[in-house]
Design a protein around this motif. Structure first.
Motif, PDB file in Angstrom:
ATOM      1  N   CYS A 269      -0.317   1.753  33.622  1.00  0.00           N
ATOM      2  CA  CYS A 269      -0.791   3.029  33.057  1.00  0.00           C
ATOM      3  C   CYS A 269      -1.386   2.804  31.667  1.00  0.00           C
ATOM      4  CB  CYS A 269       0.363   4.020  32.965  1.00  0.00           C
ATOM      5  SG  CYS A 269      -0.168   5.644  32.371  1.00  0.00           S
ATOM      6  N   ARG A 270      -2.573   3.306  31.485  1.00  0.00           N
ATOM      7  CA  ARG A 270      -3.236   3.185  30.190  1.00  0.00           C
ATOM      8  C   ARG A 270      -4.320   4.246  30.087  1.00  0.00           C
ATOM      9  NH1 ARG A 270      -4.608  -2.517  30.286  1.00  0.00           N
ATOM     10  NH2 ARG A 270      -5.443  -2.285  28.234  1.00  0.00           N
ATOM     11  N   LEU A 271      -4.866   4.361  28.900  1.00  0.00           N
ATOM     12  CA  LEU A 271      -5.934   5.326  28.671  1.00  0.00           C
ATOM     13  C   LEU A 271      -7.207   4.906  29.385  1.00  0.00           C
ATOM     14  CD1 LEU A 271      -6.282   6.439  24.965  1.00  0.00           C
ATOM     15  CD2 LEU A 271      -6.247   7.882  26.973  1.00  0.00           C
TER      16      LEU A 271
ATOM     17  N   GLN B  93      -4.804   4.071  12.677  1.00  0.00           N
ATOM     18  CA  GLN B  93      -5.818   3.049  12.373  1.00  0.00           C
ATOM     19  C   GLN B  93      -5.612   1.772  13.190  1.00  0.00           C
ATOM     20  OE1 GLN B  93      -7.833   3.396   9.224  1.00  0.00           O
ATOM     21  NE2 GLN B  93      -7.053   5.456   9.024  1.00  0.00           N
ATOM     22  N   ASP B  94      -4.402   1.591  13.724  1.00  0.00           N
ATOM     23  CA  ASP B  94      -4.084   0.250  14.240  1.00  0.00           C
ATOM     24  C   ASP B  94      -3.834   0.244  15.748  1.00  0.00           C
ATOM     25  OD1 ASP B  94      -1.815   1.748  13.961  1.00  0.00           O
ATOM     26  OD2 ASP B  94      -0.530   0.101  13.339  1.00  0.00           O
TER      27      ASP B  94
ATOM     28  N   PHE C  66      -8.546   0.904  24.933  1.00  0.00           N
ATOM     29  CA  PHE C  66      -7.964   1.769  25.955  1.00  0.00           C
ATOM     30  C   PHE C  66      -6.499   1.340  26.038  1.00  0.00           C
ATOM     31  CE2 PHE C  66     -12.406   0.980  26.997  1.00  0.00           C
ATOM     32  CZ  PHE C  66     -12.907   2.260  27.176  1.00  0.00           C
ATOM     33  N   SER C  67      -5.689   1.929  25.197  1.00  0.00           N
ATOM     34  CA  SER C  67      -4.333   1.392  25.049  1.00  0.00           C
ATOM     35  C   SER C  67      -3.443   1.695  26.239  1.00  0.00           C
ATOM     36  CB  SER C  67      -3.682   1.932  23.783  1.00  0.00           C
ATOM     37  OG  SER C  67      -4.329   1.398  22.665  1.00  0.00           O
ATOM     38  N   ARG C  68      -2.371   0.920  26.319  1.00  0.00           N
ATOM     39  CA  ARG C  68      -1.395   1.102  27.402  1.00  0.00           C
ATOM     40  C   ARG C  68      -0.483   2.282  27.082  1.00  0.00           C
ATOM     41  NH1 ARG C  68      -0.980  -4.485  26.324  1.00  0.00           N
ATOM     42  NH2 ARG C  68      -2.030  -5.754  27.878  1.00  0.00           N
ATOM     43  N   GLN C  69       0.130   2.785  28.154  1.00  0.00           N
ATOM     44  CA  GLN C  69       1.005   3.967  28.024  1.00  0.00           C
ATOM     45  C   GLN C  69       2.064   3.825  26.926  1.00  0.00           C
ATOM     46  OE1 GLN C  69       4.359   3.734  29.331  1.00  0.00           O
ATOM     47  NE2 GLN C  69       4.971   5.835  28.838  1.00  0.00           N
ATOM     48  N   PRO C  70       2.790   2.694  26.829  1.00  0.00           N
ATOM     49  CA  PRO C  70       3.843   2.639  25.801  1.00  0.00           C
ATOM     50  C   PRO C  70       3.275   2.828  24.388  1.00  0.00           C
ATOM     51  CG  PRO C  70       4.078   0.813  27.341  1.00  0.00           C
ATOM     52  CD  PRO C  70       2.772   1.464  27.659  1.00  0.00           C
ATOM     53  N   GLU C  71       2.064   2.349  24.176  1.00  0.00           N
ATOM     54  CA  GLU C  71       1.454   2.464  22.844  1.00  0.00           C
ATOM     55  C   GLU C  71       1.111   3.930  22.537  1.00  0.00           C
ATOM     56  OE1 GLU C  71       0.656   0.824  19.409  1.00  0.00           O
ATOM     57  OE2 GLU C  71       1.243  -0.424  21.116  1.00  0.00           O
ATOM     58  N   ILE C  72       0.639   4.638  23.549  1.00  0.00           N
ATOM     59  CA  ILE C  72       0.266   6.045  23.327  1.00  0.00           C
ATOM     60  C   ILE C  72       1.533   6.876  23.137  1.00  0.00           C
ATOM     61  CG2 ILE C  72      -0.991   8.023  24.267  1.00  0.00           C
ATOM     62  CD1 ILE C  72      -2.449   5.763  25.978  1.00  0.00           C
TER      63      ILE C  72
ATOM     64  N   HIS D  25      -9.492  -5.231  27.037  1.00  0.00           N
ATOM     65  CA  HIS D  25      -9.552  -6.133  25.887  1.00  0.00           C
ATOM     66  C   HIS D  25      -8.725  -5.615  24.715  1.00  0.00           C
ATOM     67  CE1 HIS D  25     -13.602  -8.241  26.985  1.00  0.00           C
ATOM     68  NE2 HIS D  25     -12.688  -8.340  27.930  1.00  0.00           N
ATOM     69  N   ASP D  26      -8.160  -6.542  23.975  1.00  0.00           N
ATOM     70  CA  ASP D  26      -7.555  -6.188  22.692  1.00  0.00           C
ATOM     71  C   ASP D  26      -8.669  -5.919  21.697  1.00  0.00           C
ATOM     72  OD1 ASP D  26      -5.023  -6.625  23.636  1.00  0.00           O
ATOM     73  OD2 ASP D  26      -4.937  -8.706  22.939  1.00  0.00           O
ATOM     74  N   ILE D  27      -8.378  -5.082  20.711  1.00  0.00           N
ATOM     75  CA  ILE D  27      -9.319  -4.956  19.604  1.00  0.00           C
ATOM     76  C   ILE D  27      -9.321  -6.307  18.914  1.00  0.00           C
ATOM     77  CG2 ILE D  27      -9.734  -3.800  17.391  1.00  0.00           C
ATOM     78  CD1 ILE D  27      -9.357  -1.311  18.767  1.00  0.00           C
ATOM     79  N   ARG D  28     -10.496  -6.807  18.628  1.00  0.00           N
ATOM     80  CA  ARG D  28     -10.559  -8.191  18.145  1.00  0.00           C
ATOM     81  C   ARG D  28      -9.928  -8.305  16.756  1.00  0.00           C
ATOM     82  NH1 ARG D  28     -16.021 -11.016  19.571  1.00  0.00           N
ATOM     83  NH2 ARG D  28     -17.045  -9.289  18.543  1.00  0.00           N
TER      84      ARG D  28
END
Ligand code: NAP
Length: 660
Positions: free
Chosen positions: A205-207, A222-223, A228-234, A371-374
């Motif tokens: 699950c992610r955005l 900002q961080d 498109f982050s994963r569910q736990p991050e959101i 992808h991760d934000i670089r």
């Protein structure tokens, strides 16, 4: 700290202002230069122009041309190589000077100065976009904050507000209520904030909308680790906003609203609550803001024999913690956004996987989806003041008209699938992507090409993992319709039985049953769901005739599906509700009830608007439509039009109820 040694995320902010925290730059010139090679330049130029006040960052040759969005977005807003090199060189010069000066705190420019920077990005776009953009940037001030305070407008009036739900919209509502000094509580059926992001914890699950723009205007993180982050991050973000906004003390967790009944005599809503132990209680409120989400109540399909299955049944939105699929035979019903994330995430664990598809979705090629934000970009976000805000602003801006022109119906366009010229271009681009993905498997290609116009229903982001999953030997994409479900698995109409240990229903939500399953009784005993008869409508998606002081967020026809995120319309609705309540307090009225005429006129306009978009005319199933076939979920116009409707309260659209 240098870009290569930077941690993946800062410590949780303790206050909302800490979301803007940056660290001083101590990196060397070479390290800054390295970071700049990974920068998003249009947003960086704006952030540096704000930091330094220097106009050379906004010169015409640096301005991003922002080509119209098609299936993909042009990197760097379409800036050419020469412009990019010049932008990087200038940025290095400015950042070096900022570092050498000891990283002084940035002065916040005036509104006209900020508008000048915004115009660099938006070019000759409609000037009326500026207020909405100022709102989204949130500088020099948070323009979404109520313009009144209870202590000033009605210090002696008792006025209690209930918010139902502590997801994204409920958090926004609670924050605005707190800013206004009103007495409020939030009822949340779960044991934690987050709503849909707390509930949807399925694997993968992610955005699927860009992350920076998918955030609250008053809490701009900002961080983000990914675009498109994963569910736990959101979920972590929403939890941190609830903490930083200090609204947790007002939340009654594990408390479900069962019903709400309007009591004419006192102009109060009587809410019946059910706690975790199943005990009922009632409380009365002057107003209610519903923040229960649109994609909230899981929907199981009506398939014969569903209850007879003897294996484990799972819904994507009710994923059992610790579910072990290792070596199991698994069936997934549905190929919508949830299935698209679940299937690639579980495919390597299971022994056998049958994916039951009724109609395929269109896939939007998004190579950077996972992808991760670089590191260089992350470093810049953590060191350049307000860069995150400008990056969010940029994402918001490029999406705000977004793909809307690409889903436009043209009456003189005749084609078996597409609905207009731009839509045909999009279809061809998506077809080319499908060819690339499935060209080596004609058997699958034949199954995954949609027979309806792109945009007819939710398009899904794809970076190749869907095709990679379906091509595995132990996976079957089943397009034969399901006949029934039996104790051992799923039988299709051709008589074949797909045996399964686990059936995963990725079959979506009761999206058109707004406020379901709450019972809502308004004036003169009017039962909302009986009145709607399955065809939910509201005035600007927020108020409903006969239901005074009931304000919906995420209501009918507020779903922004190709040009932004649901957070935008939710914030608009919250701010509209605050404007309405402020008006009630100032005018010493007890309640306001939407008139029928503006409600009808508004709905006619929206219905006509939806028929100009692909989703309004295609015949395929989707959660955009209700059982009558009307597109009751989607907002058919651009964001500016919704903003304009909600940014002011047209007091003449309401009847007022006074107890004096
Ligand atoms: P959905 O888009 O409504 O998809 C439901 C799927 O189940 C469809 O493929 C549907 O087929 C199928 N289905 C329903 N009833 C069926 C039946 N009787 N037999 C066979 N198949 C059946 O639900 P969702 O995937 O949960 O996504 C809902 C929305 O949630 C998304 O569109 C998105 O807006 C949001 N979402 C967002 C994210 C994200 O941001 N990352 C992730 C997940 C969900 P038909 O297409 O033929 O109806």
């Amino acid at each position: 700290m240098s870009p290569s040694t930077m941690p993946s995320g800062l410590v949780s902010p303790q206050t909302l202002s800490e979301f803007d925290r940056v660290e001083p730059i101590t990196a060397s010139d070479a390290e800054i230069e390295q970071a700049l090679s990974q920068a998003d330049l249009p947003a960086l130029l704006c952030a540096l122009a704000m930091l330094t006040g220097d106009d050379d960052l906004l010169s015409e040759d640096l301005r991003p041309p922002t080509p119209p969005m098609s299936s993909t977005i042009s990197p760097q807003g379409g800036m050419g190589e020469a412009a990019q090199s010049k932008a990087r060189a200038l940025a290095l010069q400015k950042l070096r000077a900022y570092r050498d000066a000891g990283c002084p705190a940035a002065d916040i420019p005036t509104t006209p100065a900020l508008d000048r920077i915004m115009r660099f990005m938006i070019k000759d776009a409609n000037e009326s976009y500026l207020p909405i953009l100022r709102h989204e940037l949130g500088i020099p001030k948070d323009t979404g904050a109520p313009e009144w305070h209870k202590s000033q407008v009605a210090p002696d009036t008792v006025f209690r507000v209930a918010v139902i739900g502590a997801g994204v919209s409920g958090i926004a509502a609670a924050h605005r209520l707190q800013q206004s000094g009103l007495d409020f509580v939030i009822f949340e059926k779960n044991s934690e904030v987050g709503g849909v992001w707390w509930e949807n914890a399925y694997p993968g699950c992610r955005l699927d909308t860009p992350n920076f723009a998918y955030s609250l205007s008053f809490a701009q993180k900002q961080d983000w680790p990914q675009q498109f982050s994963r569910q736990p991050e959101i979920q972590k973000y929403l939890s941190s906003v609830a903490d930083a906004a200090q609204i947790r003390p007002f939340i009654h967790f594990e408390t479900e609203v069962v019903s709400m009944v309007y009591e004419e005599a006192q102009a109060l809503w009587c809410i019946t609550l059910k706690n975790a132990a199943g005990q009922h209680s009632t409380q009365r409120f002057n107003a209610i803001i519903t923040a229960v989400g649109q994609l909230n109540r899981p929907s199981f399909p009506q398939i014969a024999g569903r209850e007879s299955f003897q294996g484990q049944t799972v819904h994507s939105a009710m994923w059992p913690q610790g579910l072990d699929l290792q070596g199991k035979r698994v069936a997934v019903v549905g190929t919508g956004a949830s299935a698209y994330q679940i299937v690639p995430a579980i495919v390597d664990q299971v022994a056998q996987l049958a994916v039951f598809q009724r109609s395929p979705p269109w896939m939007l090629p998004t190579p950077t989806y996972h992808h991760d934000i670089r590191p260089g970009m992350t470093w810049l976000l953590q060191h350049v003041p307000f860069y995150g805000r400008w990056f969010r602003f940029w994402q918001f801006w490029i999406a705000s008209e977004g793909r809307l022109p690409l889903v436009e119906v043209e009456s003189d366009w005749v084609h078996p699938v597409s609905v207009g010229r731009a839509n045909e271009t999009l279809r061809q681009e998506c077809m080319a992507h499908l060819q690339t993905q499935f060209g080596d498997r004609p058997d699958l290609l034949g199954k995954v090409v949609p027979n309806y116009a792109p945009g007819g229903k939710r398009m899904l982001r794809d970076n190749g993992i869907w095709a990679a999953a379906l091509k595995q030997d132990h996976v079957a994409l089943v397009t034969e319709p399901i006949e029934c479900i039996q104790d051992t698995g799923i039988r299709t109409q051709d008589g074949r039985l797909y045996e399964a240990d686990v059936i995963i229903y990725a079959t979506g939500f009761k999206s058109s049953d707004y406020l379901y399953p709450m019972k809502v009784i308004g004036r003169e005993g009017k039962d909302l769901h009986q009145w709607w008869q399955g065809d939910c409508r509201a005035y600007i998606g927020i108020t409903i005739p006969g239901f005074p002081n009931l304000f919906m967020t995420g209501g009918p026809n507020t779903g922004v599906v190709v040009n932004g995120s649901a957070i935008f319309s939710a914030e608009c609705a919250v701010e509209y509700a605050m404007r309405a309540i402020g008006h009630l307090l100032q005018s010493k009225q007890a309640a306001m009830d939407c008139k029928l005429e503006p409600f009808k006129q508004y709905n006619d306009v929206v219905d006509a608007g939806n028929l100009t978009k692909a989703w309004g005319v295609v015949k395929t199933n989707s959660w955009y439509k209700n059982s009558t076939g009307r597109a009751s979920q989607t907002w058919p116009f651009n964001l500016l039009e919704y903003w304009n409707l909600t940014a002011q309260l047209k007091v003449e659209d309401y009847d007022y109820i006074s107890l004096r």
